[in-house]
Design a protein around this motif. Structure first.
Motif, PDB file in Angstrom:
ATOM      1  N   ARG A 192      -8.350  11.990  -0.250  1.00 29.66           N
ATOM      2  CA  ARG A 192      -9.503  11.240  -0.763  1.00 29.66           C
ATOM      3  C   ARG A 192     -10.457  10.852   0.368  1.00 29.66           C
ATOM      4  N   THR A 252      -4.210   9.483   0.223  1.00 30.43           N
ATOM      5  CA  THR A 252      -5.322   8.844   0.940  1.00 30.43           C
ATOM      6  C   THR A 252      -6.002   9.818   1.897  1.00 30.43           C
ATOM      7  N   LEU A 291     -10.924   3.519   2.750  1.00 26.57           N
ATOM      8  CA  LEU A 291      -9.957   4.448   3.340  1.00 26.57           C
ATOM      9  C   LEU A 291     -10.332   4.877   4.748  1.00 26.57           C
ATOM     10  N   ASN A 351       0.800  -1.222   0.000  1.00 25.46           N
ATOM     11  CA  ASN A 351       0.000   0.000   0.000  1.00 25.46           C
ATOM     12  C   ASN A 351       0.834   1.274   0.000  1.00 25.46           C
ATOM     13  N   LEU A 380       1.285   3.771  -3.228  1.00 26.94           N
ATOM     14  CA  LEU A 380       0.921   5.185  -3.115  1.00 26.94           C
ATOM     15  C   LEU A 380       2.101   6.093  -3.439  1.00 26.94           C
ATOM     16  N   HIS A 398      -6.708   4.202   6.044  1.00 25.23           N
ATOM     17  CA  HIS A 398      -5.889   5.402   6.257  1.00 25.23           C
ATOM     18  C   HIS A 398      -5.535   5.596   7.740  1.00 25.23           C
ATOM     19  N   LEU A 407      -7.068  -1.094  -1.522  1.00 27.79           N
ATOM     20  CA  LEU A 407      -7.489   0.027  -0.675  1.00 27.79           C
ATOM     21  C   LEU A 407      -8.980   0.314  -0.857  1.00 27.79           C
TER      22      LEU A 407
END
Length: 526
Positions: free
Chosen positions: A274, A271, A245, A205, A209, A249, A240
């Protein structure tokens, strides 16, 4: 070892506090295993709703042939509701599955300790909070452990048993046995941020990202590369979107801060932004992808260019990689420039490990405007996808003819902007490196690390086995070259990886003395 006296534990009655998705799932597998289950929630209506849910679930399994009617009725009969928390007093185990807030969990465990008997194990289903910190609220922390299941519990057949600093090893052993009785595979971990699965998951992840954050490739292209070139079931952004998230997150931030801003776990502003905008994933209908009727919508790939290069010069650095590239060129019927240096009209192909295309071009004194790099970490001929990379100076003609060349046999090709380690190299190397560091820290045994990751994350191999399959020395080279170019400490190799690569030892192999000394006793090394 724990200063508390080890007890004998027998588990037949399980209390569950919290009747959300996790609590219901744990109740389902416990009841099907013949355990007596008592459900408690501060919201009394939620208890009845949970039992109704289980009744409906059991009844649906019968016509599917997954459960016979008598067992369905027996399992449901095992589940009763508790109107007050005091009704859990004679449970042998109480599993907490409530909100992920330390102060709330500590208050609950302190209350439970005054209700249940001294032979009752108190377990938390926390995914990221310290078991030791939760247990500190109790007079006797020896019976407090982590029992981390994954959603959906009946389908995710792995559970992490986490020993806090003062946990009784016998209590952990009892939870391991109980997991097997409920049809799950237990893995043992010591109390460290993220335990095994959420810790190991940082590689996919956070690095995915980071690749996107650098503008190397789009979300969908990164996912396609990781899925079709590297062989993962899901790419980082598909994963994800699946976890959402609003869950993932905060876990990324929590693990980063609990490791005191360790560079390997640095979260991404992508993240955070978003999440703030509500683009949290599949359950919201929009995340990194848009979902229509629950189905992911991804843009179609543009067709590959068709004009082939006249001649291709391939760097001799990395003979095995060169041979694989030359074989592909020959299949396309394109001439190979055999000169010691490239001819004036030749497309130039390089095969770097860890380096970017620019560094590879400059190191060999090549004309960067004609340079295209191809990722050779995974087999090229049998590939489901290939990845090419350009320098900032590469011309459109060089890029397009290279794309046409390596897509000539019908295999899709993704062309990315310059990046140390392409996409697959850097993400896979990070996954392996973090797995190695989990082993180095003795958070879990090599066997449990790989088992937890394959079952908990659905990876084709565990991080250590993946490193062995690709070659520990290859992974080490990728990381060292990335670190050399960027100077970013996130790419510093784990000592576990570096030493085994030097010695020619498998990454899955413990130190020779560990087998005798049982160094993965989590109590000795917590």
């Amino acid at each position: 070892m724990s200063p508390y006296t080890s007890r004998q534990y027998s588990i037949e009655t399980v209390g569950i506090v919290g009747t959300g998705a996790m609590g219901r799932g744990i109740a389902q597998i416990a009841a099907l295993a013949g355990l007596q289950v008592r459900l408690y929630d501060t919201n009394a209506a939620a208890v009845g709703a949970a039992r109704d849910y289980l009744s409906d679930t059991f009844s649906k399994l019968v016509p599917k042939g997954k459960l016979d009617s008598s067992r369905s009725l027996a399992a449901l009969a095992c589940v009763t509701g508790a109107n007050a928390i005091e009704e859990l007093k004679d449970c042998d185990l109480v599993v907490e599955a409530i909100v992920e807030k330390l102060d709330v969990k500590r208050a609950l465990f302190k209350e439970l300790e005054g209700i249940v008997s001294e032979r009752c194990i108190l377990a938390s289903n926390t995914s990221s909070l310290s078991i030791t910190a939760i247990a500190a609220a109790c007079t006797d922390p020896s019976r407090v452990l982590g029992y981390h299941f994954f959603n959906p519990v009946p389908l995710m057949k792995v559970v992490e048993v986490i020993d806090g600093l003062r946990s009784d090893p016998a209590a952990g052993n009892a939870l391991m046995d109980l997991a097997r009785r409920m049809g799950h595979t237990p893995v043992r971990a010591k109390d460290m941020p993220g335990f095994i699965v959420n810790h190991a998951g940082r590689g996919m992840n956070t690095e995915g990202l980071r690749v996107a954050d650098e503008g190397v490739a789009s979300f969908v292209d990164i996912d396609r590369i990781m899925r079709e070139q590297a062989g993962f079931r899901l790419g980082p952004f598909e994963l994800l979107d699946l976890t959402a998230l609003d869950v993932s997150h905060p876990v990324m931030e929590s693990i980063y801060h609990q490791f005191y801003e360790e560079a390997r776990f640095t979260p991404s502003p992508i993240t955070g932004t978003r999440l703030a905008g509500g683009l949290i994933g599949r359950k919201a209908g929009e995340g990194f992808y848009v979902y229509v009727d629950g189905k992911q919508q991804a843009p179609a790939e543009a067709p590959a260019p068709t004009e082939l290069p006249k001649r291709v010069w391939v760097s001799a650095r990395g003979p095995a990689a060169r041979d694989a590239v030359v074989a592909l060129i020959a299949r396309a019927g394109v001439a190979v420039d055999q000169g010691a240096t490239p001819g004036a009209d030749s497309l130039i192909v390089v095969t770097p490990l860890g380096f970017d295309a620019t560094t590879a071009a400059v190191d060999e004194g090549l004309d960067a405007s004609r340079v295209v790099a191809i990722d050779t970490l995974f087999p090229l001929v049998e590939a489901q996808r290939r990845t090419l990379m350009t320098t900032p100076a590469t011309t459109r003609a060089a890029r397009d003819t290279a794309h046409a060349l390596f897509a000539h046999d019908g295999v899709p090709v993704t062309v990315i902007r310059d990046s140390t380690g392409f996409v697959a190299q850097r993400v896979v190397a990070t996954i392996v490196n973090i797995g190695c560091d989990i082993a180095q820290r003795q958070i879990a045994s090599p066997e449990d690390i790989d088992l937890a990751v394959t079952l908990g994350l659905g990876y084709p191999r565990g991080p250590l086995a993946l490193g062995d399959a690709l070659g520990a020395q290859t992974i080490l080279t990728i990381l060292r070259n990335m670190f050399k170019v960027l100077g970013d400490p996130r790419y510093r190799p784990s000592p576990w990886l570096a030493r085994r690569a030097q010695l020619g030892m498998p990454l899955t192999q413990r130190d020779a003395t560990d087998n005798d000394d049982n160094n993965y006793d989590t109590q000795e090394h917590a």
